[in-house]
Design a protein around this motif. Structure first.
Motif, short mmCIF file in Angstrom:
data_model
loop_
_atom_site.label_atom_id
_atom_site.label_comp_id
_atom_site.label_asym_id
_atom_site.label_seq_id
_atom_site.Cartn_x
_atom_site.Cartn_y
_atom_site.Cartn_z
N ASN A 1 0.79 -1.24 0.00
CA ASN A 1 0.00 0.00 0.00
C ASN A 1 0.82 1.28 0.00
N ALA A 2 2.11 1.21 -0.29
CA ALA A 2 2.90 2.44 -0.44
C ALA A 2 2.39 3.17 -1.69
N MET A 3 2.53 4.49 -1.70
CA MET A 3 2.07 5.28 -2.82
C MET A 3 3.19 6.20 -3.28
N VAL A 4 3.51 6.14 -4.58
CA VAL A 4 4.55 6.99 -5.16
C VAL A 4 3.89 7.81 -6.26
N LEU A 5 3.83 9.12 -6.04
CA LEU A 5 3.16 10.02 -6.99
C LEU A 5 4.19 10.78 -7.84
N ASN B 1 2.04 1.59 3.71
CA ASN B 1 1.13 2.74 3.77
C ASN B 1 1.84 4.09 3.76
N SER B 2 3.07 4.17 3.29
CA SER B 2 3.75 5.46 3.21
C SER B 2 3.41 6.13 1.88
N ILE B 3 3.60 7.45 1.84
CA ILE B 3 3.29 8.23 0.64
C ILE B 3 4.52 9.06 0.27
N VAL B 4 4.92 8.98 -1.00
CA VAL B 4 6.01 9.81 -1.52
C VAL B 4 5.37 10.78 -2.50
N LEU B 5 5.43 12.07 -2.19
CA LEU B 5 4.77 13.08 -3.00
C LEU B 5 5.58 13.41 -4.26
N PRO B 6 4.96 14.03 -5.26
CA PRO B 6 5.65 14.32 -6.52
C PRO B 6 6.79 15.31 -6.34
N GLY B 7 7.85 15.10 -7.14
CA GLY B 7 8.99 16.01 -7.13
C GLY B 7 9.99 15.75 -6.02
N VAL B 8 9.81 14.69 -5.24
CA VAL B 8 10.69 14.39 -4.11
C VAL B 8 11.85 13.51 -4.58
N ARG B 9 13.03 13.76 -4.02
CA ARG B 9 14.21 12.93 -4.28
C ARG B 9 14.60 12.25 -2.97
N ILE B 10 14.64 10.92 -3.00
CA ILE B 10 15.05 10.14 -1.84
C ILE B 10 16.42 9.55 -2.17
N GLY B 11 17.39 9.76 -1.28
CA GLY B 11 18.76 9.29 -1.51
C GLY B 11 18.88 7.78 -1.42
N VAL C 1 4.78 10.32 5.41
CA VAL C 1 4.43 11.12 4.25
C VAL C 1 5.66 11.95 3.89
N VAL C 2 6.29 11.62 2.78
CA VAL C 2 7.53 12.27 2.37
C VAL C 2 7.18 13.48 1.52
N THR C 3 7.41 14.68 2.06
CA THR C 3 7.05 15.92 1.39
C THR C 3 8.25 16.68 0.85
N LYS C 4 9.46 16.36 1.33
CA LYS C 4 10.68 17.06 0.92
C LYS C 4 11.77 16.06 0.60
N ASP C 5 12.83 16.53 -0.06
CA ASP C 5 13.95 15.68 -0.41
C ASP C 5 14.58 15.08 0.84
N CYS D 1 19.73 7.28 5.82
CA CYS D 1 18.95 7.70 6.98
C CYS D 1 17.63 6.95 7.05
N ILE D 2 16.98 7.06 8.20
CA ILE D 2 15.62 6.57 8.39
C ILE D 2 14.73 7.77 8.62
N ILE D 3 13.60 7.81 7.93
CA ILE D 3 12.66 8.92 8.10
C ILE D 3 11.31 8.37 8.54
N ALA D 4 10.59 9.18 9.31
CA ALA D 4 9.28 8.76 9.82
C ALA D 4 8.43 9.99 10.09
N GLY D 5 7.12 9.81 10.12
CA GLY D 5 6.21 10.87 10.51
C GLY D 5 5.46 11.50 9.37
N ASN D 6 4.61 12.47 9.74
CA ASN D 6 3.83 13.24 8.78
C ASN D 6 3.91 14.71 9.17
N PRO D 7 4.69 15.51 8.46
CA PRO D 7 5.60 15.17 7.36
C PRO D 7 6.83 14.42 7.87
N ALA D 8 7.43 13.64 6.98
CA ALA D 8 8.55 12.78 7.37
C ALA D 8 9.76 13.61 7.78
N LYS D 9 10.42 13.18 8.86
CA LYS D 9 11.64 13.82 9.36
C LYS D 9 12.69 12.74 9.58
#
Length: 153
Positions: free
Chosen positions: A60-64, A92-102, A112-116, A121-129
């Motif tokens: 259920n991950a979503m990549v836009l 169930n995580s969401i990667v928003l459009p225009g985001v770059r994940i290393g 919810v990944v809103t920024k590069d 690293c490990i990221i978590a939360g809404n917005p992801a940190k």
């Protein structure tokens, strides 16, 4: 029986990424594992999805890769979504459009990944940190170096 199941999964697990590469022209690396319930942007901007080698996209991950709200039908260079090598995109995580994940990044379940995102690293939360840095992920999607915690206060 478990041996047969592993052989069958190895054979069938590569068919879906191949289908996405050939039919939708998505940029998907080698040995990528994509759960059948993952939501990828196949309608508007499928060529805007780039996934690196040995990356796992879990249930259920979503990549836009498009956003109608920003105009121009939400396509173009600024809507290219990149996921690096040896990453794990959680349930169930969401990667928003225009985001770059290393590379070597673990996206926690429900994030919810809103920024590069930087590499290792490990990221978590809404917005992801970023909650941990210095991690390393094996080709099998397992963390082999746990790194250290980051204070986000």
């Amino acid at each position: 029986m478990p041996y047969l199941r592993k052989k069958l999964w190895k054979l069938l697990g590569g068919i879906y990424p191949w289908y996405l590469r050939s039919h939708f022209r998505m940029d998907i690396g080698k040995n990528v594992k994509i759960a059948k319930t993952v939501h990828l942007d196949k309608n508007i901007n499928p060529k805007g999805t780039h996934i690196g080698d040995n990356t796992w996209l879990l249930r259920n991950a979503m990549v836009l890769a498009h956003d109608y709200c920003r105009g121009e039908k939400g396509t173009g260079k600024r809507y290219q979504t990149y996921i690096g090598k040896n990453c794990v995109i959680g349930v169930n995580s969401i990667v928003l459009p225009g985001v770059r994940i290393g590379d070597h990044v673990v996206v926690a379940a429900g994030a919810v990944v809103t920024k590069d995102v930087p590499s290792h690293c490990i990221i978590a939360g809404n917005p992801a940190k970023v909650i941990k840095i210095g991690i390393e992920v094996s080709n099998l999607g397992q963390i082999v170096n746990y790194g250290k915690h980051v204070d986000n206060e």
